[in-house]
Scaffold this motif. Structure first.
Motif, mmCIF file in Angstrom:
data_model
loop_
_atom_site.group_PDB
_atom_site.id
_atom_site.type_symbol
_atom_site.label_atom_id
_atom_site.label_comp_id
_atom_site.label_asym_id
_atom_site.label_seq_id
_atom_site.Cartn_x
_atom_site.Cartn_y
_atom_site.Cartn_z
ATOM 1 N N ASN A 1 -4.847 -98.594 9.908
ATOM 2 C CA ASN A 1 -3.502 -98.058 10.834
ATOM 3 C C ASN A 1 -2.735 -99.014 11.258
ATOM 4 O OD1 ASN A 1 -4.970 -99.158 12.873
ATOM 5 N ND2 ASN A 1 -5.306 -97.376 14.146
ATOM 6 N N GLU A 2 -2.626 -100.342 10.339
ATOM 7 C CA GLU A 2 -1.823 -101.341 10.802
ATOM 8 C C GLU A 2 -0.859 -101.606 9.651
ATOM 9 O OE1 GLU A 2 -2.211 -103.668 13.455
ATOM 10 O OE2 GLU A 2 -3.610 -102.212 14.331
ATOM 11 N N LEU B 1 9.782 -100.513 17.805
ATOM 12 C CA LEU B 1 8.720 -100.035 16.837
ATOM 13 C C LEU B 1 7.629 -99.304 17.643
ATOM 14 C CD1 LEU B 1 8.604 -101.115 14.145
ATOM 15 C CD2 LEU B 1 7.272 -103.036 15.021
ATOM 16 N N VAL B 2 7.312 -98.220 17.048
ATOM 17 C CA VAL B 2 6.661 -97.183 17.570
ATOM 18 C C VAL B 2 5.533 -96.681 16.929
ATOM 19 C CG1 VAL B 2 6.388 -94.832 18.983
ATOM 20 C CG2 VAL B 2 8.324 -96.361 19.086
ATOM 21 N N LYS B 3 4.191 -96.661 17.216
ATOM 22 C CA LYS B 3 2.989 -95.889 16.327
ATOM 23 C C LYS B 3 2.989 -94.602 16.977
ATOM 24 C CE LYS B 3 -0.672 -98.372 15.249
ATOM 25 N NZ LYS B 3 -1.900 -99.355 15.466
ATOM 26 N N LEU B 4 2.752 -93.775 15.976
ATOM 27 C CA LEU B 4 2.541 -92.486 16.342
ATOM 28 C C LEU B 4 1.188 -91.797 15.908
ATOM 29 C CD1 LEU B 4 6.051 -90.924 15.572
ATOM 30 C CD2 LEU B 4 5.322 -91.903 17.652
ATOM 31 N N ILE C 1 3.890 -95.531 11.758
ATOM 32 C CA ILE C 1 4.425 -96.466 12.434
ATOM 33 C C ILE C 1 6.267 -96.472 11.847
ATOM 34 C CG2 ILE C 1 4.806 -99.036 12.923
ATOM 35 C CD1 ILE C 1 2.016 -99.283 12.416
ATOM 36 N N LEU C 2 6.861 -96.126 12.926
ATOM 37 C CA LEU C 2 8.216 -95.822 12.709
ATOM 38 C C LEU C 2 9.201 -97.031 13.552
ATOM 39 C CD1 LEU C 2 8.550 -92.120 13.555
ATOM 40 C CD2 LEU C 2 7.922 -93.209 11.362
ATOM 41 N N GLN C 3 10.263 -97.304 12.904
ATOM 42 C CA GLN C 3 11.126 -98.363 13.707
ATOM 43 C C GLN C 3 12.491 -97.513 13.835
ATOM 44 O OE1 GLN C 3 12.483 -101.577 11.335
ATOM 45 N NE2 GLN C 3 12.457 -102.919 13.159
ATOM 46 N N PHE C 4 12.532 -97.134 15.057
ATOM 47 C CA PHE C 4 13.791 -96.423 15.630
ATOM 48 C C PHE C 4 15.002 -97.217 15.897
ATOM 49 C CE2 PHE C 4 10.284 -93.776 16.802
ATOM 50 C CZ PHE C 4 10.534 -92.496 16.693
ATOM 51 N N SER C 5 16.134 -96.474 15.476
ATOM 52 C CA SER C 5 17.371 -97.301 15.895
ATOM 53 C C SER C 5 18.352 -96.464 16.532
ATOM 54 C CB SER C 5 17.909 -98.275 14.922
ATOM 55 O OG SER C 5 18.115 -97.283 13.384
#
Lengths: 347, 219
Positions: A247-248, A265-268, A310-314
């Motif tokens: 999960n990395e 950066l968010v881990k869901l 892991i998503l990167q939101f903008s």
């Protein structure tokens, strides 16, 4: 079924006092396959030995079916032990006795009739798949077969609790699998509660429904396996979870990440229900944000799916905040990842 | 040079006496020594019948008796021997000190054999709720049987050595023959013959013990 209440255990050897357990409490319910995991020296061996009083607590109580083992007399305690089976890492079979006689021993101790013993042992050997080995000596068996004999022996007296002391740690992965499946069957078919201690997270993942993580004589985290695997809180737990669930971020993805303003950066963690609904789709429809999936992994635990992404939101930071709130409402676990850790351009 | 005054009958007689002394003292010595060995193991700290008092008495007593050379033990307990068998000379008079000599030795050997038993087996026994007697009967002894046979073999060989000194009290036996006829009368043939007899005896017993132990162990 089994309740350990605030137990302390100290050993004194040559004037040196070792605190093996420092206030441990856990509750194993009927039907559970309860796993206790920890590195060596964490105190888990001592813990499992408390459950049948091979070790006595220095302080605290051990209750089996509501009765405090500490209040039993020696003979009452021996009686109580017949209700608790135990299997061992090194099997602990009598090398001088054939498989049949090894399985028969608990019944011989109970002075059962020859016929009754023959019947029960035959039945048990069949259950563990060793009918053809009744006349063999343990030295003629493989490790997995020896553990099956150990299991048959532990089940001879129809216990309601089975203690497994690193039962698969001396076995290869394939044999481990077959022994774990056997334990699962025992739990399901005979309704025997199982307490397992191990240092292998895969064992927990494979068969346990509950888990406790031990470190330095304490339980640092416990709960349902799904919960603990989904949201490991403690560093040690995270390390254990990492051994079975990737999960990395991979190294190459890490290098491409830049800490930029307006990006998060968010881990869901998706668990159970949330994995079957189009939550991410609804989120994008409702909020003006973009996201990029940097990592995704699906694992099955307890016949349930656990998804880690892991998503990167903008986008506007207020908008991202709302989107994350939306996810939380849908019971998706959220863990912020600090992009600065990865961004080497700022250093 | 190759003549001797000792007859074949005398040799036979001596061999029979040796076997008698070894056989009886081994039997009685085991009856005393094996329980001693078991007691040493079960009463020691951490044993299934942990008992400081018993262990603290038994352990040094065995050491004290074991520290006496047989020849000294033999003469030191003459009054006791006379009390038991009514005489202080002859084969039966030799058997009493032989028993006292070998019993603690067997006790120590048995202790070592039992201590070799995998502690995991004891743990398994305890987890099954076995009584201390059951632990000994169903776990400790069966697992140690091969090693116990080797221990008794060692004890037997030790006994054969000790019987050579039994002549001091007129106990007879092969060793006595070697000293009285061979050494004191310069009869080299007797010395060589007795040495051969003893070598054959010890070899035979040792191989018997080894074979038996191997057969019983089967693992």
């Amino acid at each position: 079924m089994l309740e350990i209440r605030n137990v302390y255990k100290t050993f004194t050897r040559k004037g040196i006092t070792i605190e093996a357990l420092k206030g441990v409490s856990l509750n194993v319910e009927k039907g559970d396959i309860f796993g206790v995991i920890g590195y060596s020296g964490a105190g888990k061996s001592t813990l499992i030995r408390l459950a049948n009083y091979l070790e006595r607590p220095t302080e605290g109580q051990v209750l089996v079916d509501g009765f405090d083992l500490g209040e039993y007399s020696a003979s009452e305690l021996r009686e109580a032990k017949k209700n608790i089976g135990m299997i061992f890492q090194h099997f602990n079979l009598l090398e001088s006795k054939k498989v049949f006689d090894n399985v028969a021993i608990p019944l011989v101790l109970l002075k059962k009739s020859k016929e009754e013993i023959r019947q029960r042992v035959t039945e048990l050997l069949e259950f563990v798949g060793l009918s053809d080995k009744a006349g063999s000596y343990p030295s003629e068996l493989s490790g997995g077969q020896k553990q099956r004999v150990g299991i048959a022996r532990a089940l001879a007296t129809n216990p309601s609790l089975l203690l497994c002391d690193e039962a698969t740690s001396a076995l290869d992965p394939q044999t481990t699998q077959s022994i774990l499946q056997l334990l699962k069957r025992i739990n399901a078919e005979y309704n025997i509660t199982v307490l397992i201690i191990t240092h292998e997270m895969s064992v927990i993942q494979e068969i346990c429904n509950k888990v406790a993580v031990m470190e330095e004589g304490k339980i640092i985290e416990q709960g349902s396996v799904l919960e603990v695997f989904g949201h490991p809180r403690h560093q040690t737990t995270q390390n254990f979870v990492k051994t079975v669930i990737q999960n990395e971020l991979t190294a190459s993805v890490q290098q491409s990440i830049k800490a930029e303003h307006g990006r998060r950066l968010v881990k869901l963690h998706f668990l159970g229900e949330s994995t079957t609904e189009p939550v991410l789709y609804e989120m994008v429809r409702a909020y003006d944000i973009k996201f990029n999936i940097l990592f995704a992994n699906t694992t099955e635990i307890q016949e349930k799916t656990l998804v880690t992404m892991i998503l990167q939101f903008s986008g506007e930071s207020a908008e991202i905040g709302k989107a994350l709130e939306f996810l939380e409402q849908h019971e998706i676990g959220i863990e912020e990842v600090d992009a600065n850790v990865f961004d080497h351009s700022n250093r | 040079m190759f003549s001797t005054t000792v007859t074949g009958e005398q040799f036979m007689q001596a061999i029979i006496e040796t076997i008698q002394m070894v056989g009886i003292s081994l039997f009685v010595g085991s009856l005393i020594g094996i329980p001693f060995g078991i007691l040493l193991v079960v009463t020691r700290p951490g044993g299934v019948l942990e008992n400081r008092a018993v262990y603290a008495i038994l352990n040094p007593v065995i050491n004290i008796v074991r520290s006496l050379p047989f020849i000294i033990l033999l003469v030191a307990i003459v009054p006791f021997t006379r009390l038991i068998v009514g005489t202080s000379i002859g084969t039966s008079a030799a058997i009493v000190p032989l028993i006292i000599y070998i019993a603690p030795y067997i006790g120590r050997l048995v202790e070592n054999s039992l201590l070799e038993v995998n502690p995991g087996i004891m743990e398994a026994a305890e987890s099954m709720g076995a009584t201390p007697f059951q632990v000994i009967r169903y776990f400790l002894l069966p697992e140690a049987v091969g090693s116990l046979i080797l221990s008794l073999t060692t004890a037997t060989v030790g006994l054969i050595g000790a019987t050579a000194m039994a002549g001091t009290v007129g106990g007879g036996g092969v060793g006595d023959l070697a000293i009285v006829y061979g050494y004191q009368r310069f009869d080299t043939v007797v010395v060589i013959a007795t040495v051969l007899i003893l070598v054959v005896l010890v070899q035979g017993i040792q191989s018997l013990g080894n074979t038996l132990a191997r057969k019983i162990r089967r693992y």
